[in-house]
Write an enzyme that holds these catalytic residues in place. Structure first.
Site, PDB file in Angstrom:
ATOM      1  CD1 TRP A 103      -1.931  -2.258   1.964  1.00 22.58           C
ATOM      2  CD2 TRP A 103      -2.799  -1.530   0.024  1.00 22.58           C
ATOM      3  NE1 TRP A 103      -2.821  -3.192   1.512  1.00 22.58           N
ATOM      4  CE2 TRP A 103      -3.374  -2.784   0.341  1.00 22.58           C
ATOM      5  CE3 TRP A 103      -3.187  -0.889  -1.144  1.00 22.58           C
ATOM      6  CZ2 TRP A 103      -4.320  -3.397  -0.479  1.00 22.58           C
ATOM      7  CZ3 TRP A 103      -4.132  -1.499  -1.968  1.00 22.58           C
ATOM      8  CH2 TRP A 103      -4.692  -2.734  -1.623  1.00 22.58           C
ATOM      9  CG  ASP A 175      -2.802   4.276   4.173  1.00 19.83           C
ATOM     10  OD1 ASP A 175      -3.826   4.168   4.876  1.00 19.83           O
ATOM     11  OD2 ASP A 175      -2.560   3.525   3.203  1.00 19.83           O
ATOM     12  CE  LYS A 199      -7.775  -2.316   5.491  1.00 18.06           C
ATOM     13  NZ  LYS A 199      -7.786  -3.664   4.989  1.00 18.06           N
TER      14      LYS A 199
HETATM   15  N1  PMP Z   1      -3.847   1.275   2.717  1.00 16.69           N
HETATM   16  C1  PMP Z   1      -3.817   0.216   3.529  1.00 16.69           C
HETATM   17  C2  PMP Z   1      -2.888   0.228   4.703  1.00 16.69           C
HETATM   18  C3  PMP Z   1      -4.649  -0.883   3.276  1.00 16.69           C
HETATM   19  O1  PMP Z   1      -4.629  -1.951   4.085  1.00 16.69           O
HETATM   20  C4  PMP Z   1      -5.493  -0.862   2.158  1.00 16.69           C
HETATM   21  C5  PMP Z   1      -6.377  -2.044   1.846  1.00 16.69           C
HETATM   22  N2  PMP Z   1      -7.592  -1.938   2.413  1.00 16.69           N
HETATM   23  C6  PMP Z   1      -5.495   0.273   1.336  1.00 16.69           C
HETATM   24  C7  PMP Z   1      -4.654   1.327   1.636  1.00 16.69           C
HETATM   25  C8  PMP Z   1      -6.390   0.367   0.139  1.00 16.69           C
HETATM   26  O2  PMP Z   1      -7.648   0.650   0.622  1.00 16.69           O
HETATM   27  P1  PMP Z   1      -8.958   0.772  -0.281  1.00 16.69           P
HETATM   28  O3  PMP Z   1      -9.304  -0.616  -0.701  1.00 16.69           O
HETATM   29  O4  PMP Z   1      -9.948   1.363   0.684  1.00 16.69           O
HETATM   30  O5  PMP Z   1      -8.677   1.670  -1.420  1.00 16.69           O
END
Ligand code: PMP
Length: 363
Positions: A103, A175, A199
């Protein structure tokens, strides 16, 4: 409630039962209106009360500095990967990114499409697996950078920051999708935090952005409304129809956190939950091999391998049959991953640990 399993999914993930039960009622008749929450107008005074309550609860639980604005977006954390540089990485400036996993890497890739985003540090191991996050002192920000971007908890690799770098005047952007509200933090250190809700905060469909006044003032003008932090602040996230139901659910989850005694109380339980698993790894390192380095171990996503892939498959299948679901590791790491978000009970983790001990014994 009968039939509910112990849910270790990485997200969307387990939610507090009390929140689900309240939602079940409100789906039919919300706040005595005779219509369900899914059917309510986002301009209705009953929804507005929920919306205002959600922001107030969040600010109080996190002890946010007074100047922080809480915003609600659709588009997931992935949209923030793009919005952040669109708003805060103008031509002529650069931003620092620390790459600690999938990520964090995707945030950087997206930012590079928009501006001068640089990889300051990458902790990928020789085997391609990210096993650690850097220490605070390893991170030396570029003076004058538009911001430093970190991913506080690497959901896939099971690593988490436990200290924050000194960034001087450079704003720290994080993030926190997979560990927001898992522990007490000094929120004055962060100028911008974003987190997909699915989460620790609620269901998929809403992403929270918390931004400081000083960073807001640096945001670009002239962006389309849906991509502009300034416009979202000006319109209090209601420039278009917001993700009403996910926001409503976030409020219920925050209420549950309050009922647990707040973030400090939840953190205490989170530390016990994670320790139950890591203690097992430390006691039986030949059978349970944690993939994260000790100093980087995550409280939220506990990743581990067994002596063979065959045993890993067997544990996952026997655990599933015994009522422990969602333990399969991400394909990039393999093995197993137990996600221990706030709503996972200590009881659930203790039962899992007992189960794992029994499995090791007979294998
Ligand atoms: N950042 C982190 C730390 C994640 O675990 C995730 C996956 N849920 C994301 C970003 C991407 O998130 P999303 O699916 O909401 O775009």
């Amino acid at each position: 409630m009968s039939g509910r399993k112990f849910n270790f999914n990485p997200g969307p993930a387990v939610l507090p039962l009390s929140a689900l039960e309240q939602a079940q009622k409100d789906l039919i008749d919300f706040a005595g209106t005779g219509i369900g929450i899914l059917e309510s107008s986002h301009r209705a005074k009953e929804f507005d009360a929920v919306f205002q309550e959600t922001k107030a609860r969040m600010a109080k639980l996190m002890k946010l500095p007074a100047d922080r604005k809480i915003l609600f977006f659709g588009g997931g954390a992935n949209l923030q990967f793009a919005m952040l540089p669109m708003n805060l990485l103008p031509k002529g400036s650069s931003a620092d990114y620390v790459n600690t996993g999938v990520w964090a890497g995707n945030a950087l890739k997206n930012a590079k499409l928009i501006g001068d985003a640089r990889s300051l540090l990458d902790t990928k191991g020789e085997d391609g697996v990210y096993r650690r996050v850097p220490s605070a002192s390893e991170i030396k920000v570029t003076p004058g950078a538009a911001y430093l971007h970190l991913c506080s908890n690497n959901t896939i690799f099971g690593t988490q920051y436990h200290e924050w770098p000194d960034t001087g005047d450079v704003p720290l952007v994080v993030d926190m999708s997979s560990d927001i509200l898992c522990r007490e933090l000094d929120w004055s250190r962060f100028d911008l935090v974003y987190a997909g809700a699915q989460k620790n905060l609620g269901p998929a469909g809403v992403t929270i952005v918390i931004i400081s006044q000083r960073l807001l003032e640096r945001c670009a003008d002239g962006l389309p409304m849906m991509l502009s932090y300034k416009q979202f602040v000006a319109k209090d996230s209601l420039g278009n129809t917001p993700p009403c139901f996910p926001i409503y659910m976030v409020n219920l989850v925050l209420k549950w956190v309050e009922e647990q005694g707040g973030v400090a109380a939840v953190e205490k339980v989170n530390r016990k939950k994670a320790a139950a698993l890591y203690d097992l790894f430390d006691a039986q390192p030949d059978f349970f091999r944690g993939t994260a380095e000790k100093g980087s171990r995550s409280l939220m996503n506990v990743t581990f391998r067994l002596p063979s892939e065959e045993l890993e498959k067997k544990l996952i299948s026997e655990a599933t049959a015994a009522g422990f679901v969602g333990l399969k590791g991400h394909r990039d790491v393999g093995g197993l991953r137990a996600s221990l978000y706030n709503a996972m009970s200590l009881e659930g983790v203790e039962k899992l640990v007992e189960f794992m001990k029994g499995f090791a014994k007979k294998s």
